[in-house]
Design an enzyme around this catalytic site. Structure first.
Site, PDB file in Angstrom:
ATOM      1  N   HIS A  32     -15.329  62.762  47.313  1.00 24.18           N
ATOM      2  CA  HIS A  32     -16.021  63.499  46.252  1.00 24.18           C
ATOM      3  C   HIS A  32     -16.619  62.474  45.304  1.00 24.18           C
ATOM      4  O   HIS A  32     -16.490  61.247  45.533  1.00 24.18           O
ATOM      5  CB  HIS A  32     -15.053  64.453  45.549  1.00 24.18           C
ATOM      6  CG  HIS A  32     -13.776  63.795  45.141  1.00 24.18           C
ATOM      7  ND1 HIS A  32     -13.715  62.835  44.150  1.00 24.18           N
ATOM      8  CD2 HIS A  32     -12.503  63.910  45.606  1.00 24.18           C
ATOM      9  CE1 HIS A  32     -12.480  62.413  44.009  1.00 24.18           C
ATOM     10  NE2 HIS A  32     -11.717  63.043  44.889  1.00 24.18           N
ATOM     11  N   HIS A  35     -14.658  59.328  44.290  1.00 27.62           N
ATOM     12  CA  HIS A  35     -14.719  58.196  45.229  1.00 27.62           C
ATOM     13  C   HIS A  35     -16.058  57.473  45.114  1.00 27.62           C
ATOM     14  O   HIS A  35     -16.116  56.253  45.172  1.00 27.62           O
ATOM     15  CB  HIS A  35     -14.569  58.690  46.681  1.00 27.62           C
ATOM     16  CG  HIS A  35     -13.241  59.315  46.982  1.00 27.62           C
ATOM     17  ND1 HIS A  35     -13.100  60.672  47.182  1.00 27.62           N
ATOM     18  CD2 HIS A  35     -12.010  58.777  47.117  1.00 27.62           C
ATOM     19  CE1 HIS A  35     -11.823  60.930  47.451  1.00 27.62           C
ATOM     20  NE2 HIS A  35     -11.146  59.809  47.403  1.00 27.62           N
ATOM     21  N   GLN A  59       2.789  57.833  53.367  1.00 25.09           N
ATOM     22  CA  GLN A  59       2.889  58.150  51.936  1.00 25.09           C
ATOM     23  C   GLN A  59       3.093  59.632  51.664  1.00 25.09           C
ATOM     24  O   GLN A  59       3.141  60.055  50.523  1.00 25.09           O
ATOM     25  CB  GLN A  59       1.666  57.619  51.189  1.00 25.09           C
ATOM     26  CG  GLN A  59       0.362  58.367  51.432  1.00 25.09           C
ATOM     27  CD  GLN A  59      -0.813  57.661  50.759  1.00 25.09           C
ATOM     28  OE1 GLN A  59      -1.283  56.637  51.243  1.00 25.09           O
ATOM     29  NE2 GLN A  59      -1.286  58.215  49.650  1.00 25.09           N
ATOM     30  N   LYS A 149      -7.211  58.353  37.873  1.00 26.29           N
ATOM     31  CA  LYS A 149      -6.521  59.644  37.942  1.00 26.29           C
ATOM     32  C   LYS A 149      -5.106  59.412  38.488  1.00 26.29           C
ATOM     33  O   LYS A 149      -4.147  59.981  38.009  1.00 26.29           O
ATOM     34  CB  LYS A 149      -7.259  60.647  38.830  1.00 26.29           C
ATOM     35  CG  LYS A 149      -6.533  61.979  38.867  1.00 26.29           C
ATOM     36  CD  LYS A 149      -7.222  63.004  39.708  1.00 26.29           C
ATOM     37  CE  LYS A 149      -7.065  62.744  41.171  1.00 26.29           C
ATOM     38  NZ  LYS A 149      -5.690  62.936  41.693  1.00 26.29           N
ATOM     39  N   GLN A 153      -0.193  55.123  40.521  1.00 21.32           N
ATOM     40  CA  GLN A 153      -0.566  54.374  41.729  1.00 21.32           C
ATOM     41  C   GLN A 153      -1.201  53.040  41.346  1.00 21.32           C
ATOM     42  O   GLN A 153      -0.941  52.012  41.984  1.00 21.32           O
ATOM     43  CB  GLN A 153      -1.528  55.206  42.588  1.00 21.32           C
ATOM     44  CG  GLN A 153      -2.111  54.433  43.769  1.00 21.32           C
ATOM     45  CD  GLN A 153      -2.836  55.314  44.758  1.00 21.32           C
ATOM     46  OE1 GLN A 153      -2.207  55.902  45.623  1.00 21.32           O
ATOM     47  NE2 GLN A 153      -4.145  55.391  44.653  1.00 21.32           N
ATOM     48  N   SER A 186      -9.389  65.311  45.966  1.00 19.74           N
ATOM     49  CA  SER A 186      -9.608  65.884  47.306  1.00 19.74           C
ATOM     50  C   SER A 186      -8.861  67.199  47.445  1.00 19.74           C
ATOM     51  O   SER A 186      -9.219  68.050  48.255  1.00 19.74           O
ATOM     52  CB  SER A 186      -9.123  64.909  48.376  1.00 19.74           C
ATOM     53  OG  SER A 186      -9.774  63.686  48.218  1.00 19.74           O
TER      54      SER A 186
HETATM   55  O1  PAF Z   1      -5.469  57.068  46.490  1.00 20.36           O
HETATM   56  C1  PAF Z   1      -5.534  57.254  47.725  1.00 20.36           C
HETATM   57  O2  PAF Z   1      -6.446  57.912  48.249  1.00 20.36           O
HETATM   58  C2  PAF Z   1      -4.464  56.652  48.629  1.00 20.36           C
HETATM   59  O3  PAF Z   1      -3.219  56.693  48.024  1.00 20.36           O
HETATM   60  C3  PAF Z   1      -4.803  55.219  49.102  1.00 20.36           C
HETATM   61  C4  PAF Z   1      -4.834  54.235  47.946  1.00 20.36           C
HETATM   62  C5  PAF Z   1      -6.136  55.223  49.815  1.00 20.36           C
HETATM   63  C6  PAF Z   1      -3.732  54.735  50.080  1.00 20.36           C
HETATM   64  O4  PAF Z   1      -3.653  55.571  51.202  1.00 20.36           O
END
Ligand code: PAF
Length: 285
Positions: A32, A35, A59, A149, A153, A186
């Site tokens: 989207h 990104h 994950q 966001k 992470q 997403s």
């Molecule tokens: O933020 C994400 O889309 C995912 O956690 C990443 C960093 C691509 C790792 O799979």
């Protein structure tokens, strides 16, 4: 743009082009404008960029979530084609390229393992660490771009870079929002229609919470956030915490504020069946 699926071909191509700095935008697809803003930031700084699309199984602590994660590869490639240059690379690796053997590493991210997302998604950040370190090993970027966001992470990835001594500069990019304020994700496309319509309550409420901070203390603000959002049928708060931007330690009251640090209100909400996260900087007077 070039589409590549093996680590060997990717390395050869990057070596051949001899363009630096090399920028990297890791994604799980279902792209989207959030990104695309990472891609645009990367393009500004780097003459060559790699965008990866890989739905990383390690994950997902919830197998249903992995099954339901949107996969829209054709649309993703169309969108990237509009924003990438002819030498830029889309890396869509096969599983065996990312995980040639089972990766059993356990990282340990200190306090980051004990707050917010980590409490609600056990193992999630270890999986993010596994895939990001594998992708960094393959792509060997100079800079990597992540959206704010996913606030926790970003902190985890900075910690991973320090821990594994990657020479990668992490660039954290601002949240991109829909016109009604909902943070782009997403997962937004999975929201039921009625829930989607009311989802802007999340940003509206944390924005008000940030304004209230001048005259109210943390417990009152947390109460306000919980009651305002949960007034909406189908919305349930998993957490709302006010944390610093380095160790993400939640403060219980204003006495917990440390000079020189920045503070963010971070929230996770179950909206219908879908989990949404968002955050906002808390202005300190
Ligand atoms: O933020 C994400 O889309 C995912 O956690 C990443 C960093 C691509 C790792 O799979």
């Amino acid at each position: 743009m070039k589409i590549i699926s093996t680590a060997k071909e990717l390395k050869e191509q990057v070596k051949l082009l001899k363009l630096s700095p090399l920028g990297f935008v890791p994604t799980m697809g279902a792209l989207h404008n959030g990104h695309i803003s990472l891609v645009i930031n990367a393009r500004r700084k780097c003459p060559l960029i790699v965008v990866s699309i890989y739905v990383n199984p390690t994950q997902f602590n919830d197998k249903e979530d992995l099954k339901n994660y949107p996969r829209t590869i054709e649309a993703d490639l169309d969108l990237l084609n509009k924003h990438l240059r002819k030498e830029d690379i889309v890396f869509i690796p096969y599983d065996k390229e990312v995980y040639p053997t089972e990766d059993k590493r356990i990282f340990g991210f200190g306090n980051l393992d004990n707050v917010m997302e980590s409490l609600h998604r056990p193992g999630h950040f270890n999986g993010v660490g596994l895939v990001v370190s594998r992708l960094f090993d393959i792509v060997r970027p100079d800079m990597a771009f992540f959206g704010l966001k996913d606030f926790q992470q970003v902190a985890v990835i900075k910690s991973l870079v320090r821990k594994l001594k990657f020479g990668v500069k992490i660039i954290a990019c601002p949240i991109v929002r829909e016109p009604d304020g909902l943070a782009m994700s997403s997962r937004n496309r999975l929201l039921e229609k009625d829930i989607r319509k009311r989802a802007p309550v999340i940003f509206k409420t944390i924005s008000r919470a940030a304004e209230m901070f001048g005259e109210n203390d943390v417990p009152g603000i947390k109460k306000f956030v919980k009651s305002t959002i949960e007034k909406e049928e189908g919305f349930r708060i998993e957490y709302f915490e006010i944390v610093d931007d380095i160790d993400l330690i939640p403060i219980k009251n204003k006495r917990g504020i440390k000079k020189g640090k920045h503070y963010f209100g971070c929230i996770a909400v179950k909206a219908g069946k879908i989990r949404l996260i968002d955050n906002i900087e808390i202005p300190l007077a």
